[in-house]
Every structure is written in C-alpha cells, then in structure tokens.
Design a protein around this motif. Structure first.
Motif, mmCIF file in Angstrom:
data_model
loop_
_atom_site.group_PDB
_atom_site.id
_atom_site.type_symbol
_atom_site.label_atom_id
_atom_site.label_comp_id
_atom_site.label_asym_id
_atom_site.label_seq_id
_atom_site.Cartn_x
_atom_site.Cartn_y
_atom_site.Cartn_z
ATOM 1 N N ARG A 16 0.848 -1.107 0.118
ATOM 2 C CA ARG A 16 0.079 0.137 -0.133
ATOM 3 C C ARG A 16 0.756 1.362 -0.035
ATOM 4 O O ARG A 16 1.910 1.141 0.618
ATOM 5 C CB ARG A 16 -0.884 0.010 1.400
ATOM 6 C CG ARG A 16 -2.018 1.193 1.196
ATOM 7 C CD ARG A 16 -2.582 1.189 2.499
ATOM 8 N NE ARG A 16 -3.497 0.141 2.708
ATOM 9 C CZ ARG A 16 -4.317 -0.276 3.685
ATOM 10 N NH1 ARG A 16 -4.520 0.314 4.798
ATOM 11 N NH2 ARG A 16 -4.786 -1.616 3.732
ATOM 12 N N SER A 17 0.383 2.291 -0.760
ATOM 13 C CA SER A 17 1.065 3.561 -0.727
ATOM 14 C C SER A 17 0.528 4.307 0.414
ATOM 15 O O SER A 17 -0.652 4.521 0.471
ATOM 16 C CB SER A 17 1.068 4.396 -2.048
ATOM 17 O OG SER A 17 1.736 3.736 -3.281
ATOM 18 N N ILE A 18 1.474 4.838 1.107
ATOM 19 C CA ILE A 18 0.910 5.846 2.440
ATOM 20 C C ILE A 18 1.796 7.292 2.265
ATOM 21 O O ILE A 18 3.072 7.014 2.039
ATOM 22 C CB ILE A 18 1.469 5.025 3.678
ATOM 23 C CG1 ILE A 18 0.481 3.859 3.776
ATOM 24 C CG2 ILE A 18 1.047 6.150 4.955
ATOM 25 C CD1 ILE A 18 1.195 2.972 5.145
ATOM 26 N N ILE A 19 1.085 8.322 2.343
ATOM 27 C CA ILE A 19 1.618 9.611 2.146
ATOM 28 C C ILE A 19 2.073 10.342 3.504
ATOM 29 O O ILE A 19 1.157 10.092 4.428
ATOM 30 C CB ILE A 19 0.629 10.514 1.243
ATOM 31 C CG1 ILE A 19 0.321 9.791 -0.085
ATOM 32 C CG2 ILE A 19 1.134 11.976 1.263
ATOM 33 C CD1 ILE A 19 -0.637 10.507 -0.844
ATOM 34 N N VAL A 20 3.041 10.662 3.482
ATOM 35 C CA VAL A 20 3.582 11.408 4.924
ATOM 36 C C VAL A 20 2.825 12.817 4.916
ATOM 37 O O VAL A 20 3.042 13.681 3.919
ATOM 38 C CB VAL A 20 5.038 11.753 4.521
ATOM 39 C CG1 VAL A 20 5.615 12.734 6.093
ATOM 40 C CG2 VAL A 20 5.661 10.372 4.662
ATOM 41 N N THR A 21 1.867 12.917 5.965
ATOM 42 C CA THR A 21 1.110 14.322 5.891
ATOM 43 C C THR A 21 1.313 14.783 7.236
ATOM 44 O O THR A 21 0.802 15.889 7.552
ATOM 45 C CB THR A 21 -0.345 13.996 5.700
ATOM 46 O OG1 THR A 21 -0.789 12.977 6.617
ATOM 47 C CG2 THR A 21 -0.582 13.508 4.280
ATOM 48 N N ARG A 22 1.861 14.177 8.314
ATOM 49 C CA ARG A 22 2.169 14.722 9.735
ATOM 50 C C ARG A 22 3.307 15.647 9.607
ATOM 51 O O ARG A 22 4.437 15.131 9.318
ATOM 52 C CB ARG A 22 2.215 13.542 10.674
ATOM 53 C CG ARG A 22 0.835 12.670 10.990
ATOM 54 C CD ARG A 22 1.251 11.704 11.917
ATOM 55 N NE ARG A 22 1.701 12.429 13.174
ATOM 56 C CZ ARG A 22 2.049 11.994 14.435
ATOM 57 N NH1 ARG A 22 2.170 10.451 14.245
ATOM 58 N NH2 ARG A 22 2.185 12.554 15.540
ATOM 59 N N PRO A 23 3.026 16.810 10.157
ATOM 60 C CA PRO A 23 4.261 17.786 10.041
ATOM 61 C C PRO A 23 5.605 17.335 10.833
ATOM 62 O O PRO A 23 6.668 17.323 10.865
ATOM 63 C CB PRO A 23 3.820 18.917 10.587
ATOM 64 C CG PRO A 23 2.218 18.840 10.338
ATOM 65 C CD PRO A 23 1.905 17.454 10.612
ATOM 66 N N GLU A 24 5.149 16.250 12.047
ATOM 67 C CA GLU A 24 6.445 16.013 12.686
ATOM 68 C C GLU A 24 7.281 14.988 12.157
ATOM 69 O O GLU A 24 8.319 14.641 12.605
ATOM 70 C CB GLU A 24 5.510 15.031 13.959
ATOM 71 C CG GLU A 24 4.824 16.213 15.003
ATOM 72 C CD GLU A 24 3.298 16.059 14.596
ATOM 73 O OE1 GLU A 24 3.081 15.656 13.553
ATOM 74 O OE2 GLU A 24 2.655 16.750 15.260
#
Length: 601
Positions: free
Chosen positions: A344-352
């Motif tokens: 699965r492709s997961i996108i980094v969206t958490r600023p941390e």
C-alpha cells in the motif's frame, strides 16, 4: 511587409481599444465643456462610455490590472497554438505585450515596475523550490559530467557574445539583452536590467534586444538538435526506448546461491557489499516473509531486491543468481503475489515526520513491515535508512494489513491536509531571497560590487529551502499544481510588463539596420555554442543523443525545445539531463550577465 502584417494581427486583439486611446488623446480640450454639461445635469450620448475608455487609458491601479490581465489572457490563448509543431506557451504573453505597447496601451510606470519585479521574484523562487530537492544530488557522479558540458555551453556563448560585440561594435548594454533573448533566459534579463539601472544606464535597448532574439532563441535550439542528429549522431547514439528501467530504482529477483552470503544476516551482507539495496520480500520453502536486518539468508532463498540500475550487476555477483523476471512493469498486482502480505502507498502528511530520517522511525522493528520505495515529486527514490522524509512523500509499504494500518497512523496519510497552502515558508523565502540578492559581493578587478539581484537571490533561497528546509523541520511542500500556478502567475506578470515596456519602440527598432543585425547575432549565440559542445559530447565524452539534447535544452532554459526532444527521442534521457543541468545554468547566467556588463561597458 512588417508594417502591413503587424496591424492585421494586433488590430484583431486591440482594435476595440484603439478608438478609446485616440479619444483619450483628444479629450483634454473637451474637459471644460464636459464639466459644464455635468453641472447642468445632462450627459450627451457620446460620453456615456467614458468610463469604459478610462478603464483602459486612465492610469490607476484598476487600469494596470485590466491591461496586464488582458495581455496575459490573449498571450496564453495564442500560446496554445502550435506553429509547425512548436508552441511558445506562456512566452506568447511577451509578444502580445509588445503589440499592446506598440498600439499605445500603457500603465503607470511605478505600478509597471512593481508588477514586473514581483512577477520575476515569484517565478524564480517557485522554480528554486521545485528543483531544490534534486539540485545537489544532480551534481554527484555522472551529473558532474553533464553539468560541466552545460557550463561549457554557457561560457562559450558568453565569450562569443563579447567577441561579436567587439566585431560588430554593438555595446554590451545592447548585447546583454541579445544574449538573454538568444538563451531564452528571462531571469538573466532581469539581472541585466538591474545592473544597468545600478550603473545609471538605459536598459530599454536590452529589453528590445531580448524581444527581437527570443523567437529564434526558441527555434534555434530545435534546429540545433536537428543539425546535431543529422551531422554527428550515429544510430548507436540514439537511446533505446527503455525509460521504464532507467529510473532511480530497479526491482530485481535473486536466488541465493553464493556460499559467501549463506548463513549471514542481511545487515552483515549490506555492510560487506557497500551497495544500496532493500530486500522487500523473502520466499523460503514456499512461504513469504518480510525480512529484517537480522534475518539470515539460506541457500535457495528467493529475495525481491530494490536497488539502482547501476548496482544490479554487482548484486548479482553478491547473491548468486538473477531470476529472469521483469518486476518493473506497471501491470503487476503486488497484492496478488501472496495471501498474507499486501502493498500500500502511504503519504507523509504529519508535520512531525517532516525532516526525520527513515531509520529514526524504526517502522520495520515496530511493525514488521518493509518500505520498498519512496515517491517524491514524480521521482522514485530508494528507501535507504538515511533518507530524509518530506511532507508529501509517498511510501510503498509491504506487510500485513494490521501492521500497515499502524504505520498509516504514524505517517498520517491524510491527503486533505496537503491541500492546505503553506504560505509562511513562501513569504519567508521571498524575504530572505531579496535580502540575499541585495548583498554586494566584491569581485577582484571589478570596480562595482556584484549583486545576485531579484533573479539570483530568490532562486538560490528557493533551492536551499527546498533542499534543506525539511531537515530543519520547515514545511516546504506544495503540490505540483500549486507550484506551477505560482510559476505561471509570476512569469506571465513579468513577461506582460516586459513586453508592454518594450512595445513602444519595437517596430521602429526592427526596421532599423541594427534590428536585423541583432537578430542575426542572437541566432549565432543560440546555435553555435550548442552545436560545438554537442558534437564534443557525442564523440569525445560518449554521451548518448538523448542526454546531449537534454543538455542543449537545459543550458538554454528552453522547455519548448525539451518538448520537441521528448517527442522525437525515445526514453527519458532528455528530461533527466535537462533537470540535472537547468538549475546550475540558470544560476550561472544570472551571475555572468552582470559580470559581462560591468567588465565590458
């Protein structure tokens, strides 16, 4: 002929406004009469449309927006039209601005200067943000050779401009604009205008020279590509249509048969090999598993390895035997390979997560998953432990469904959050870029200090923030469409103002004898350097023709020629070479044009 053809085109565009302009010129002696009529409370029928006349002729903030918008609309519409398969794109705004200025449209000089400067700054900064993440990596290994050859084109063209200036007695203040148009480099023109203004010299001829030579600058690179292919390229120099296998990563399957790695952990094998790779799946006795760094390799194991194309041969010697199956096609259903693992492709969206190294998250140890690939701005990257993650990165995660859900919570995968614009880094970058551009640098042998200016400062800050911003946890992510919007808005504003400024004297300049001389000089500055260096690149440096074409287009900042190269040459070598050399050449031209003006005026 030019005087007969030009009105027919321009009148179609600006014809409705020409009577308004002429009426404005004749309105001064009617002012007292109109005042008396308004005082009497009656308005003649012929004056009811004065508001429409003033909207295009009376200098004001609204009038400036209306005129520049009108120029941009017509320019972008005509920019979509192809002439002999070539489209000028947003550059057509420049020529519509010239037509508008020729037929009398104008805006307040201070507003024109503001819109021109703001458009240039916005364009180059957004450009720097886009190329920043791949800028320094492009200078490594093979990129050095591409950049060196592109730099040779820049230096050859600059030296040729000096020589032709002396031979034809064209002053450098004029030759600077000719050179900028011949190399289709509007940021360099902005730097030249600033330097001429700093030296209290008229920059109008530089703008006119750019306007005259820009069209052949676009076409000249395409003609150069055609000439080099006909005269110097051999059939073996044309790259094969294998662009899919020439990306940053390559997926390959090996069967463990080398006794040297049997019984050793993946960590020890990786340390011994000194080659970057990721093992995403391991098959043993018909069972699939996600290997960790402590997993040992046994004879007969099948491993799915993600690496770079250049390392495949070395890894084949390391593991033992390569399985002849193509894992790089688009039609592979990764979730159908086995029943217990999914991809699965997961996108980094958490600023941390922005700016953290992949190894610091310890995702493999905590969840038993494997990250095989990272997609960033359309480029696939190898998921090495030292890779610094950025907001917007798309990670291909392999593992069990429950484990992947846990990883998803850590990385975010909230795509809607990426739609929120991150404007603070944009304005910080603009501010710091302008400050950097204003710092004077002393150059030995030159009396006046060199400044990076409106073009150089913001593009350097854009590159630096785009590269190092995530490492200091500055969120620099913008969607590709948002970045293109900023660039297109800035460039169209700049070109509209530039054309409007040059249009008043454009026709009379091209009708003078020096006008045709300037066009000829511009074509030589475009054609000669790229052909010479391209021939050297093919015969002495053994580059393929796709790379050479990309160098030719990138050194001249010519995306229109790149479109032609991409359409006529198999593979993605032109685009890769263009992206590698473009930032360096853009920066060099901004600096060199200022040095030429200071040294040869």
């Amino acid at each position: 002929m030019i005087r007969r053809i030009r009105p027919s085109l321009a009148i179609r565009i600006f014809g409705p406004f020409i009577p308004a302009i002429r009426q404005k010129e004749a309105s001064a002696h009617l002012h007292s009469e109109k005042t008396a009529i308004f005082a009497a409370g009656t308005i003649p029928e012929r004056n009811k449309m004065d508001w429409f006349t003033d909207l295009f002729t009376q200098h004001s903030a609204i009038q400036a927006v209306v005129v520049l918008s009108l120029i941009s609309v017509f320019g972008m519409m005509l920019g979509k039209v192809r002439f002999f398969g070539i489209s000028l794109g947003v550059t057509f705004v420049f020529f519509i601005g010239i037509a508008a200025g020729h037929f009398g449209l104008s805006v307040d000089p201070s507003m024109l200067a503001f819109a021109e400067s703001f458009g240039l700054v916005l364009f180059v900064y957004a450009l720097g943000l886009q190329v920043g993440p791949g800028f320094f990596s492009s200078l490594r290994s093979g990129g050095i050779r591409l950049v060196s050859l592109a730099t040779l084109i820049v230096l050859t063209g600059s030296a040729l401009a000096v020589g032709l200036g002396y031979a034809t007695r064209v002053p450098m203040s004029d030759m600077a604009g000719i050179l900028c148009g011949a190399t289709t480099n509007t940021p360099a023109l902005g730097a030249a205008q600033q330097m001429l203004s700093q030296m209290q010299l008229d920059s109008n001829n530089a703008t006119l020279g750019c306007a005259l030579t820009y069209p052949l600058g676009v076409v000249g690179v395409i003609l150069g590509i055609i000439a080099v292919r006909k005269l110097f390229a051999r059939p073996s120099d044309i790259p094969q249509p294998d662009a899919e296998h020439k990306k940053n990563i390559f997926i390959v399957e090996f069967k463990i048969s080398n006794p040297g790695v049997v019984g050793k952990s993946i960590r020890d094998v990786a340390a011994y090999s000194h080659h970057h790779f990721v093992i995403s799946r391991l098959w043993r006795a018909g069972q699939v598993s996600i290997p960790t760094s402590d997993s040992t390799l046994e004879s007969g194991d099948l491993v799915l390895v993600i690496t770079s194309p250049d390392d495949v041969q070395a890894l084949e010697l390391l593991f033992g035997e390569r399985v002849q199956k193509d894992w790089n096609t688009h039609d592979i259903d990764w979730n159908a390979l086995d029943s217990q693992l999914i991809s699965r492709s997961i996108i980094v969206t958490r600023p941390e997560i922005n700016g953290r190294k992949l190894s610091s998250l310890r995702l493999r140890n905590l969840y038993g998953i494997n990250i095989s690939r990272v997609h960033r701005s359309g480029v696939q990257l190898l998921a090495t432990p030292d890779l610094t993650l950025q907001l917007g990165d798309s990670l291909t995660v392999v593992g069990e469904a429950q484990a992947i859900e846990g990883v998803e919570k850590i990385l975010g995968n909230a795509v809607k959050q990426l739609d929120e614009p991150n404007l603070i880094p944009v304005f910080i970058g603009l501010l710091l870029g302008l400050l950097l551009g204003s710092i004077p640098f002393a150059v030995p042998g030159i009396s006046l200090p060199v400044k990076l200016g409106l073009a150089g400062g913001p593009i350097i800050l854009g590159i630096l923030i785009g590269t190092f911003g995530p490492r200091i946890h500055i969120v620099t992510y913008t969607t590709l469409s948002a970045n293109l919007m900023l660039r297109a808005l800035g460039l169209s504003l700049y070109l509209a103002c530039l054309g409007l400024e040059a249009g008043a004297h454009f026709v009379e300049t091209i009708m003078r004898p020096e006008g045709m001389l300037w066009i000829g000089l511009g074509f030589l500055l475009t054609f000669v350097p790229i052909v010479i260096v391209a021939a050297l690149s093919l015969r002495f440096f053994k580059l393929d023709f796709g790379q050479v074409a990309g160098i030719m287009c990138g050194s001249m900042a010519n995306p229109m020629a790149l479109n032609y190269a991409n359409d006529s040459i198999p593979g993605d070598h032109p685009a890769v070479a263009y992206a590698t050399v473009y930032p360096v050449c853009m920066f060099l031209r901004v600096i060199i044009i200022q040095i030429l003006i200071m040294c040869f005026i």
